[in-house]
Design a protein around this motif. Sequence first.
Motif, PDB file in Angstrom:
ATOM      1  N   TRP A  10       0.851  -1.192   0.000  1.00 47.99           N
ATOM      2  CA  TRP A  10       0.000   0.000   0.000  1.00 47.99           C
ATOM      3  C   TRP A  10       0.884   1.238   0.000  1.00 47.99           C
ATOM      4  CZ3 TRP A  10      -5.105  -0.062  -0.632  1.00 47.99           C
ATOM      5  CH2 TRP A  10      -5.791  -1.231  -0.360  1.00 47.99           C
ATOM      6  N   HIS A  11       0.591   2.192  -0.871  1.00 50.10           N
ATOM      7  CA  HIS A  11       1.382   3.409  -0.972  1.00 50.10           C
ATOM      8  C   HIS A  11       0.547   4.660  -0.720  1.00 50.10           C
ATOM      9  CE1 HIS A  11       5.373   2.095  -2.434  1.00 50.10           C
ATOM     10  NE2 HIS A  11       4.688   1.000  -2.695  1.00 50.10           N
ATOM     11  N   TYR A  12      -0.614   4.504  -0.159  1.00 47.43           N
ATOM     12  CA  TYR A  12      -1.454   5.653   0.161  1.00 47.43           C
ATOM     13  C   TYR A  12      -2.269   5.330   1.403  1.00 47.43           C
ATOM     14  CZ  TYR A  12      -5.281   2.954  -1.819  1.00 47.43           C
ATOM     15  OH  TYR A  12      -6.199   1.963  -2.073  1.00 47.43           O
ATOM     16  N   ARG A  13      -2.736   6.381   2.035  1.00 50.02           N
ATOM     17  CA  ARG A  13      -3.632   6.205   3.185  1.00 50.02           C
ATOM     18  C   ARG A  13      -5.047   6.509   2.723  1.00 50.02           C
ATOM     19  NH1 ARG A  13       0.510   9.109   6.627  1.00 50.02           N
ATOM     20  NH2 ARG A  13       1.458   7.460   7.845  1.00 50.02           N
ATOM     21  N   PRO A  14      -6.026   5.751   3.187  1.00 52.22           N
ATOM     22  CA  PRO A  14      -7.409   6.053   2.828  1.00 52.22           C
ATOM     23  C   PRO A  14      -7.878   7.316   3.552  1.00 52.22           C
ATOM     24  CG  PRO A  14      -7.339   4.271   4.407  1.00 52.22           C
ATOM     25  CD  PRO A  14      -5.914   4.588   4.048  1.00 52.22           C
ATOM     26  N   ALA A  15      -9.077   7.748   3.230  1.00 58.72           N
ATOM     27  CA  ALA A  15      -9.656   8.907   3.919  1.00 58.72           C
ATOM     28  C   ALA A  15      -9.680   8.629   5.421  1.00 58.72           C
ATOM     29  CB  ALA A  15     -11.063   9.164   3.412  1.00 58.72           C
ATOM     30  N   PRO A  16      -9.510   9.670   6.227  1.00 58.83           N
ATOM     31  CA  PRO A  16      -9.463   9.444   7.680  1.00 58.83           C
ATOM     32  C   PRO A  16     -10.801   8.959   8.234  1.00 58.83           C
ATOM     33  CG  PRO A  16      -9.295  11.794   7.162  1.00 58.83           C
ATOM     34  CD  PRO A  16      -9.303  11.060   5.878  1.00 58.83           C
ATOM     35  N   GLN A  17     -10.702   8.152   9.276  1.00 62.14           N
ATOM     36  CA  GLN A  17     -11.895   7.761  10.025  1.00 62.14           C
ATOM     37  C   GLN A  17     -12.327   8.984  10.820  1.00 62.14           C
ATOM     38  OE1 GLN A  17     -10.217   4.673  12.454  1.00 62.14           O
ATOM     39  NE2 GLN A  17     -11.012   3.070  11.136  1.00 62.14           N
ATOM     40  N   GLN A  18     -13.608   9.279  10.824  1.00 60.36           N
ATOM     41  CA  GLN A  18     -14.103  10.415  11.590  1.00 60.36           C
ATOM     42  C   GLN A  18     -15.009   9.885  12.694  1.00 60.36           C
ATOM     43  OE1 GLN A  18     -15.831  12.852   8.513  1.00 60.36           O
ATOM     44  NE2 GLN A  18     -13.905  13.905   8.208  1.00 60.36           N
ATOM     45  N   TYR A  19     -14.740  10.340  13.896  1.00 57.16           N
ATOM     46  CA  TYR A  19     -15.446   9.848  15.066  1.00 57.16           C
ATOM     47  C   TYR A  19     -15.859  11.037  15.913  1.00 57.16           C
ATOM     48  CZ  TYR A  19     -16.177   7.418  19.503  1.00 57.16           C
ATOM     49  OH  TYR A  19     -16.702   6.957  20.665  1.00 57.16           O
ATOM     50  N   THR A  20     -17.134  11.084  16.299  1.00 61.99           N
ATOM     51  CA  THR A  20     -17.640  12.145  17.176  1.00 61.99           C
ATOM     52  C   THR A  20     -18.192  11.496  18.436  1.00 61.99           C
ATOM     53  OG1 THR A  20     -18.252  13.519  15.286  1.00 61.99           O
ATOM     54  CG2 THR A  20     -19.256  14.069  17.398  1.00 61.99           C
ATOM     55  N   GLU A  21     -17.743  12.004  19.569  1.00 61.06           N
ATOM     56  CA  GLU A  21     -18.268  11.523  20.841  1.00 61.06           C
ATOM     57  C   GLU A  21     -18.987  12.668  21.532  1.00 61.06           C
ATOM     58  OE1 GLU A  21     -15.048  10.206  23.310  1.00 61.06           O
ATOM     59  OE2 GLU A  21     -14.072  12.134  23.302  1.00 61.06           O
ATOM     60  N   GLU A  22     -19.986  12.351  22.328  1.00 64.97           N
ATOM     61  CA  GLU A  22     -20.749  13.362  23.063  1.00 64.97           C
ATOM     62  C   GLU A  22     -20.546  13.148  24.553  1.00 64.97           C
ATOM     63  OE1 GLU A  22     -24.809  13.111  21.814  1.00 64.97           O
ATOM     64  OE2 GLU A  22     -24.372  13.919  19.829  1.00 64.97           O
ATOM     65  N   LYS A  23     -20.391  14.257  25.261  1.00 67.32           N
ATOM     66  CA  LYS A  23     -20.231  14.198  26.717  1.00 67.32           C
ATOM     67  C   LYS A  23     -21.221  15.144  27.371  1.00 67.32           C
ATOM     68  CE  LYS A  23     -15.393  12.881  26.948  1.00 67.32           C
ATOM     69  NZ  LYS A  23     -14.084  13.191  27.518  1.00 67.32           N
ATOM     70  N   ASP A  24     -21.811  14.703  28.474  1.00 67.38           N
ATOM     71  CA  ASP A  24     -22.694  15.553  29.271  1.00 67.38           C
ATOM     72  C   ASP A  24     -21.832  16.356  30.230  1.00 67.38           C
ATOM     73  OD1 ASP A  24     -25.205  14.827  28.223  1.00 67.38           O
ATOM     74  OD2 ASP A  24     -25.185  12.974  29.383  1.00 67.38           O
ATOM     75  N   ALA A  25     -21.182  17.380  29.702  1.00 67.34           N
ATOM     76  CA  ALA A  25     -20.275  18.210  30.494  1.00 67.34           C
ATOM     77  C   ALA A  25     -20.057  19.520  29.753  1.00 67.34           C
ATOM     78  CB  ALA A  25     -18.946  17.489  30.686  1.00 67.34           C
ATOM     79  N   PHE A  26     -19.339  20.438  30.405  1.00 68.02           N
ATOM     80  CA  PHE A  26     -18.917  21.671  29.754  1.00 68.02           C
ATOM     81  C   PHE A  26     -17.547  21.435  29.113  1.00 68.02           C
ATOM     82  CE2 PHE A  26     -21.879  23.458  32.896  1.00 68.02           C
ATOM     83  CZ  PHE A  26     -22.630  24.276  32.072  1.00 68.02           C
ATOM     84  N   CYS A  27     -17.266  22.170  28.061  1.00 69.51           N
ATOM     85  CA  CYS A  27     -15.969  22.038  27.385  1.00 69.51           C
ATOM     86  C   CYS A  27     -14.870  22.614  28.287  1.00 69.51           C
ATOM     87  CB  CYS A  27     -16.001  22.757  26.037  1.00 69.51           C
ATOM     88  SG  CYS A  27     -15.984  24.556  26.130  1.00 69.51           S
ATOM     89  N   PRO A  28     -13.613  22.296  28.005  1.00 72.19           N
ATOM     90  CA  PRO A  28     -12.509  22.804  28.833  1.00 72.19           C
ATOM     91  C   PRO A  28     -12.462  24.335  28.908  1.00 72.19           C
ATOM     92  CG  PRO A  28     -11.734  21.020  27.463  1.00 72.19           C
ATOM     93  CD  PRO A  28     -13.134  21.320  27.024  1.00 72.19           C
ATOM     94  N   ALA A  29     -12.805  25.029  27.827  1.00 69.85           N
ATOM     95  CA  ALA A  29     -12.782  26.503  27.845  1.00 69.85           C
ATOM     96  C   ALA A  29     -13.852  27.052  28.781  1.00 69.85           C
ATOM     97  CB  ALA A  29     -12.975  27.053  26.438  1.00 69.85           C
ATOM     98  N   CYS A  30     -15.044  26.448  28.777  1.00 68.22           N
ATOM     99  CA  CYS A  30     -16.113  26.903  29.675  1.00 68.22           C
ATOM    100  C   CYS A  30     -15.782  26.583  31.133  1.00 68.22           C
ATOM    101  CB  CYS A  30     -17.448  26.279  29.271  1.00 68.22           C
ATOM    102  SG  CYS A  30     -18.140  26.954  27.754  1.00 68.22           S
ATOM    103  N   VAL A  31     -15.179  25.443  31.383  1.00 65.44           N
ATOM    104  CA  VAL A  31     -14.760  25.095  32.743  1.00 65.44           C
ATOM    105  C   VAL A  31     -13.731  26.090  33.244  1.00 65.44           C
ATOM    106  CG1 VAL A  31     -13.557  23.364  34.133  1.00 65.44           C
ATOM    107  CG2 VAL A  31     -15.326  22.664  32.523  1.00 65.44           C
ATOM    108  N   LYS A  32     -12.797  26.444  32.373  1.00 65.92           N
ATOM    109  CA  LYS A  32     -11.760  27.421  32.735  1.00 65.92           C
ATOM    110  C   LYS A  32     -12.366  28.794  33.009  1.00 65.92           C
ATOM    111  CE  LYS A  32      -7.259  29.088  31.222  1.00 65.92           C
ATOM    112  NZ  LYS A  32      -6.247  29.048  30.165  1.00 65.92           N
ATOM    113  N   ALA A  33     -13.465  29.115  32.307  1.00 65.05           N
ATOM    114  CA  ALA A  33     -14.144  30.413  32.502  1.00 65.05           C
ATOM    115  C   ALA A  33     -15.056  30.396  33.726  1.00 65.05           C
ATOM    116  CB  ALA A  33     -14.947  30.765  31.265  1.00 65.05           C
ATOM    117  N   GLY A  34     -15.184  29.253  34.403  1.00 70.28           N
ATOM    118  CA  GLY A  34     -15.944  29.210  35.638  1.00 70.28           C
ATOM    119  C   GLY A  34     -17.312  28.586  35.517  1.00 70.28           C
ATOM    120  N   ARG A  35     -17.706  28.116  34.351  1.00 70.38           N
ATOM    121  CA  ARG A  35     -19.002  27.454  34.208  1.00 70.38           C
ATOM    122  C   ARG A  35     -18.900  26.031  34.736  1.00 70.38           C
ATOM    123  NH1 ARG A  35     -21.606  28.339  28.467  1.00 70.38           N
ATOM    124  NH2 ARG A  35     -23.424  27.660  29.621  1.00 70.38           N
ATOM    125  N   ARG A  36     -19.845  25.625  35.459  1.00 67.92           N
ATOM    126  CA  ARG A  36     -19.846  24.266  36.037  1.00 67.92           C
ATOM    127  C   ARG A  36     -21.125  23.612  35.677  1.00 67.92           C
ATOM    128  NH1 ARG A  36     -14.627  23.785  37.024  1.00 67.92           N
ATOM    129  NH2 ARG A  36     -13.858  25.513  38.180  1.00 67.92           N
TER     130      ARG A  36
END
Length: 78
Positions: free
Chosen positions: A52-78
């Motif tokens: 094989w001399h090429y890579r196929p298209a990337p696998q795309q994976y999305t996960e969902e979390k019941d939480a605030f993102c790191p930026a919102c946590v850093k801004a004080g949202r809980r």
Amino acid sequence: MCRRRQVRTLFKNCNHGVTVPDEIVQCYGDNCIFSPNHPSTCTGDVCKKRCWHYRPAPQQYTEEKDAFCPACVKAGRR
């Protein structure tokens, strides 16, 4: 064959998404030129026909979390 994986995390509490850098998923096959197991002696026309001399298209994976993102946590949202 070796491939890239793209992972995106969707944080439900703030509806923000965070994408991490692409990850390389190794196949460890001897017929993939990107694999650490590909022999260094495999070159030229034989390699072009066998490996094989090429890579196929990337696998795309999305996960969902019941939480605030790191930026919102850093801004004080809980």
